[in-house]
Scaffold this active site. Structure first.
Site, PDB file in Angstrom:
ATOM      1  N   ASP A  61     -35.270  81.919  25.696  1.00  0.00           N
ATOM      2  CA  ASP A  61     -35.015  83.121  26.491  1.00  0.00           C
ATOM      3  C   ASP A  61     -33.527  83.197  26.790  1.00  0.00           C
ATOM      4  O   ASP A  61     -32.848  82.173  26.890  1.00  0.00           O
ATOM      5  CB  ASP A  61     -35.804  83.080  27.805  1.00  0.00           C
ATOM      6  CG  ASP A  61     -37.297  83.265  27.611  1.00  0.00           C
ATOM      7  OD1 ASP A  61     -37.702  83.972  26.672  1.00  0.00           O
ATOM      8  OD2 ASP A  61     -38.068  82.714  28.422  1.00  0.00           O
ATOM      9  N   ASP A 115     -40.342  89.512  24.242  1.00  0.00           N
ATOM     10  CA  ASP A 115     -40.968  89.972  25.486  1.00  0.00           C
ATOM     11  C   ASP A 115     -40.813  91.483  25.647  1.00  0.00           C
ATOM     12  O   ASP A 115     -41.750  92.167  26.068  1.00  0.00           O
ATOM     13  CB  ASP A 115     -40.346  89.259  26.691  1.00  0.00           C
ATOM     14  CG  ASP A 115     -40.532  87.751  26.649  1.00  0.00           C
ATOM     15  OD1 ASP A 115     -41.540  87.278  26.084  1.00  0.00           O
ATOM     16  OD2 ASP A 115     -39.651  87.047  27.182  1.00  0.00           O
TER      17      ASP A 115
END
Length: 153
Positions: free
Chosen positions: A112, A128
Protein backbone atom coordinates in the site's frame (compact mmCIF):
# COMPACT_ATOMS: atom_id res chain seq x y z
CA UNK A 1 -14.45 -6.41 -24.55
CA UNK A 2 -14.70 -3.72 -21.85
CA UNK A 3 -14.43 -6.29 -19.08
CA UNK A 4 -11.06 -7.54 -20.33
CA UNK A 5 -9.75 -4.08 -21.23
CA UNK A 6 -10.51 -2.69 -17.76
CA UNK A 7 -9.29 -5.83 -15.96
CA UNK A 8 -5.96 -6.08 -17.73
CA UNK A 9 -5.15 -2.36 -17.86
CA UNK A 10 -5.96 -1.75 -14.18
CA UNK A 11 -4.11 -4.88 -13.09
CA UNK A 12 -1.03 -3.67 -14.98
CA UNK A 13 -1.29 -0.17 -13.45
CA UNK A 14 -1.65 -1.65 -9.98
CA UNK A 15 1.31 -4.01 -10.33
CA UNK A 16 3.54 -1.37 -11.97
CA UNK A 17 2.75 1.17 -9.24
CA UNK A 18 3.57 -1.36 -6.49
CA UNK A 19 6.78 -2.35 -8.27
CA UNK A 20 7.78 1.31 -8.52
CA UNK A 21 7.10 1.83 -4.80
CA UNK A 22 9.11 -1.21 -3.72
CA UNK A 23 12.05 -0.19 -5.92
CA UNK A 24 11.94 3.53 -5.06
CA UNK A 25 11.67 3.26 -1.27
CA UNK A 26 14.42 1.65 0.79
CA UNK A 27 12.40 0.87 3.92
CA UNK A 28 8.83 0.23 4.91
CA UNK A 29 7.47 3.45 6.35
CA UNK A 30 9.45 5.71 4.00
CA UNK A 31 7.33 8.58 2.70
CA UNK A 32 7.40 11.27 0.04
CA UNK A 33 5.11 14.24 0.67
CA UNK A 34 3.50 15.27 -2.61
CA UNK A 35 1.26 17.75 -0.81
CA UNK A 36 2.71 18.01 2.72
CA UNK A 37 0.23 17.04 5.46
CA UNK A 38 -2.37 16.29 2.76
CA UNK A 39 -1.17 13.53 0.41
CA UNK A 40 1.98 11.39 0.54
CA UNK A 41 3.34 8.27 -1.08
CA UNK A 42 4.13 6.09 1.95
CA UNK A 43 5.43 2.55 1.59
CA UNK A 44 3.63 0.14 3.92
CA UNK A 45 2.69 -3.54 3.80
CA UNK A 46 -0.63 -5.00 4.86
CA UNK A 47 -1.23 -8.65 5.78
CA UNK A 48 -4.96 -8.05 6.22
CA UNK A 49 -7.80 -6.59 4.19
CA UNK A 50 -8.90 -3.00 3.70
CA UNK A 51 -8.25 -0.83 6.76
CA UNK A 52 -5.97 -3.68 7.99
CA UNK A 53 -8.94 -5.76 9.15
CA UNK A 54 -8.02 -9.42 9.65
CA UNK A 55 -4.35 -8.48 10.06
CA UNK A 56 -2.21 -11.56 9.55
CA UNK A 57 -4.92 -13.35 7.55
CA UNK A 58 -2.91 -13.47 4.34
CA UNK A 59 -3.06 -17.27 4.08
CA UNK A 60 -6.83 -17.48 3.74
CA UNK A 61 -7.16 -14.06 2.07
CA UNK A 62 -5.02 -15.23 -0.87
CA UNK A 63 -7.51 -18.05 -1.50
CA UNK A 64 -10.47 -15.67 -1.27
CA UNK A 65 -8.79 -13.38 -3.83
CA UNK A 66 -8.23 -16.35 -6.13
CA UNK A 67 -11.81 -17.59 -5.68
CA UNK A 68 -13.29 -14.15 -6.40
CA UNK A 69 -11.08 -13.82 -9.48
CA UNK A 70 -12.04 -17.24 -10.87
CA UNK A 71 -15.70 -16.56 -10.08
CA UNK A 72 -15.68 -13.22 -11.92
CA UNK A 73 -13.96 -14.69 -14.97
CA UNK A 74 -16.47 -17.56 -14.97
CA UNK A 75 -19.39 -15.15 -14.61
CA UNK A 76 -18.18 -13.15 -17.56
CA UNK A 77 -17.46 -16.12 -19.81
CA UNK A 78 -20.45 -18.28 -18.89
CA UNK A 79 -22.98 -15.70 -17.71
CA UNK A 80 -25.57 -13.65 -19.52
CA UNK A 81 -24.77 -10.65 -21.66
CA UNK A 82 -23.69 -7.66 -19.63
CA UNK A 83 -24.32 -3.99 -20.11
CA UNK A 84 -21.44 -1.54 -20.08
CA UNK A 85 -21.65 -0.58 -16.36
CA UNK A 86 -21.72 -4.25 -15.41
CA UNK A 87 -18.72 -5.06 -17.61
CA UNK A 88 -16.79 -2.12 -16.23
CA UNK A 89 -17.82 -2.84 -12.63
CA UNK A 90 -16.85 -6.50 -12.74
CA UNK A 91 -13.68 -5.64 -14.67
CA UNK A 92 -12.54 -3.18 -12.01
CA UNK A 93 -13.32 -5.66 -9.22
CA UNK A 94 -11.39 -8.41 -11.02
CA UNK A 95 -8.38 -6.11 -11.46
CA UNK A 96 -8.39 -5.27 -7.75
CA UNK A 97 -8.87 -8.86 -6.61
CA UNK A 98 -6.07 -10.07 -8.89
CA UNK A 99 -3.76 -7.17 -7.98
CA UNK A 100 -3.98 -7.74 -4.23
CA UNK A 101 -4.15 -11.52 -4.71
CA UNK A 102 -0.88 -11.55 -6.64
CA UNK A 103 0.76 -9.66 -3.77
CA UNK A 104 -0.60 -12.09 -1.21
CA UNK A 105 0.53 -15.18 -3.13
CA UNK A 106 4.01 -13.94 -4.05
CA UNK A 107 4.95 -11.77 -1.08
CA UNK A 108 2.65 -12.70 1.80
CA UNK A 109 1.36 -9.12 2.07
CA UNK A 110 -0.17 -6.32 0.01
CA UNK A 111 1.86 -3.22 -0.87
CA UNK A 112 0.00 0.00 0.00
CA UNK A 113 1.22 3.53 -0.65
CA UNK A 114 -1.57 6.09 -1.22
CA UNK A 115 -1.60 8.12 2.01
CA UNK A 116 -4.30 10.80 2.43
CA UNK A 117 -3.23 12.47 5.64
CA UNK A 118 -5.68 15.35 5.51
CA UNK A 119 -8.49 13.02 6.58
CA UNK A 120 -6.27 10.46 8.37
CA UNK A 121 -7.44 7.72 6.01
CA UNK A 122 -5.79 4.27 6.01
CA UNK A 123 -3.07 3.86 3.38
CA UNK A 124 -4.25 1.96 0.30
CA UNK A 125 -3.34 1.12 -3.32
CA UNK A 126 -4.73 1.17 -6.86
CA UNK A 127 -6.25 -2.32 -6.50
CA UNK A 128 -8.33 -1.01 -3.59
CA UNK A 129 -9.52 1.90 -5.74
CA UNK A 130 -10.44 -0.53 -8.53
CA UNK A 131 -12.54 -2.68 -6.21
CA UNK A 132 -14.40 0.32 -4.79
CA UNK A 133 -14.94 1.90 -8.19
CA UNK A 134 -16.25 -1.42 -9.51
CA UNK A 135 -18.75 -1.63 -6.65
CA UNK A 136 -19.95 1.90 -7.41
CA UNK A 137 -20.41 1.00 -11.08
CA UNK A 138 -22.36 -2.16 -10.24
CA UNK A 139 -24.50 -0.20 -7.82
CA UNK A 140 -25.15 2.36 -10.60
CA UNK A 141 -26.01 -0.43 -13.05
CA UNK A 142 -28.73 -1.61 -10.68
CA UNK A 143 -30.17 1.85 -9.99
CA UNK A 144 -30.39 3.21 -13.52
CA UNK A 145 -32.65 1.49 -16.06
CA UNK A 146 -30.94 -0.87 -18.44
CA UNK A 147 -30.57 0.47 -21.94
CA UNK A 148 -31.37 -1.52 -25.02
CA UNK A 149 -27.81 -0.78 -26.15
CA UNK A 150 -26.05 -3.38 -24.06
CA UNK A 151 -22.61 -4.62 -25.00
CA UNK A 152 -22.24 -8.34 -25.18
CA UNK A 153 -19.16 -10.28 -24.24
Amino acid sequence: MWFWLISISNLLLDQLSKYWITKSFTQIGDTIPLLPKIFHFTYVVNTGTAFSFFEGGVVWLRWISLGVSIGLIGLFILGERMEIFEQLGYGFILAGALGNGIDRFFFGYVVDFLDFRLINFPIFNLADISINFGIILLFSANIFPKSSNDLSH
